[in-house]
Design an enzyme around this catalytic site. Sequence first.
Site, PDB file in Angstrom:
ATOM      1  N   ASP A   8      17.397  64.338  24.362  1.00 47.24           N
ATOM      2  CA  ASP A   8      16.617  65.469  24.834  1.00 47.24           C
ATOM      3  C   ASP A   8      15.906  66.017  23.604  1.00 47.24           C
ATOM      4  O   ASP A   8      15.922  65.381  22.542  1.00 47.24           O
ATOM      5  CB  ASP A   8      17.498  66.510  25.549  1.00 47.24           C
ATOM      6  N   CYS A  65      21.956  64.422  22.242  1.00 43.99           N
ATOM      7  CA  CYS A  65      21.465  65.762  22.556  1.00 43.99           C
ATOM      8  C   CYS A  65      22.040  66.723  21.525  1.00 43.99           C
ATOM      9  O   CYS A  65      22.556  66.291  20.493  1.00 43.99           O
ATOM     10  CB  CYS A  65      21.770  66.166  23.999  1.00 43.99           C
ATOM     11  N   THR A  67      24.740  68.701  21.472  1.00 43.59           N
ATOM     12  CA  THR A  67      26.174  68.507  21.254  1.00 43.59           C
ATOM     13  C   THR A  67      26.677  67.171  21.782  1.00 43.59           C
ATOM     14  O   THR A  67      27.735  66.712  21.370  1.00 43.59           O
ATOM     15  CB  THR A  67      26.991  69.603  21.959  1.00 43.59           C
ATOM     16  N   HIS A 133      45.760  48.810  28.619  1.00 47.66           N
ATOM     17  CA  HIS A 133      44.623  49.693  28.874  1.00 47.66           C
ATOM     18  C   HIS A 133      43.837  49.288  30.120  1.00 47.66           C
ATOM     19  O   HIS A 133      43.138  50.120  30.704  1.00 47.66           O
ATOM     20  CB  HIS A 133      43.697  49.725  27.653  1.00 47.66           C
TER      21      HIS A 133
END
Length: 159
Positions: A8, A65, A67, A133
Amino acid sequence: MRIAIASDHAGYDQKPGMVEYLKSLGHEVVDLGPMSAERCDYPDFADKVARCVARGDADRGVLICGTGIGMALTADKVPGIRAAVIQTPQFAELFREHNNGNVLCISGRFTPFETNKQIVDEFLTTEFAGGRHTGRVEKIMREDDPSFEGVPADFGMEG
């Protein structure tokens, strides 16, 4: 590897450099925007990358972005996507090894570009460990199935 990337406005400053870095490593890069630092809405760009990865048009995705949080929240809503905000190379390694993560979300405001390059390196070079996993990732992915009603609230409780 084919990598879809977007940002962004808050992550835009790092995106062109990351595109060039990925290309220098020999990856094919699909830049899904934006093409300027003008204000824009991160959910639109997170959606583009996540859907590109989910369709198989890219092997992995990278989102940048302010964060990484909003990008991760958006990308993770797309069925087939395992996205997370990653702030260290070690977390990127564990994200791949343990969760078979396919969309990396990084901070363009709080994480230096050199650190983000190290994070991307781990994300792209670390293989999924499988083993114990595998079943856990399958449990994560059952959340994409609209017929999955969730784990009963009393599951695993004594009493």
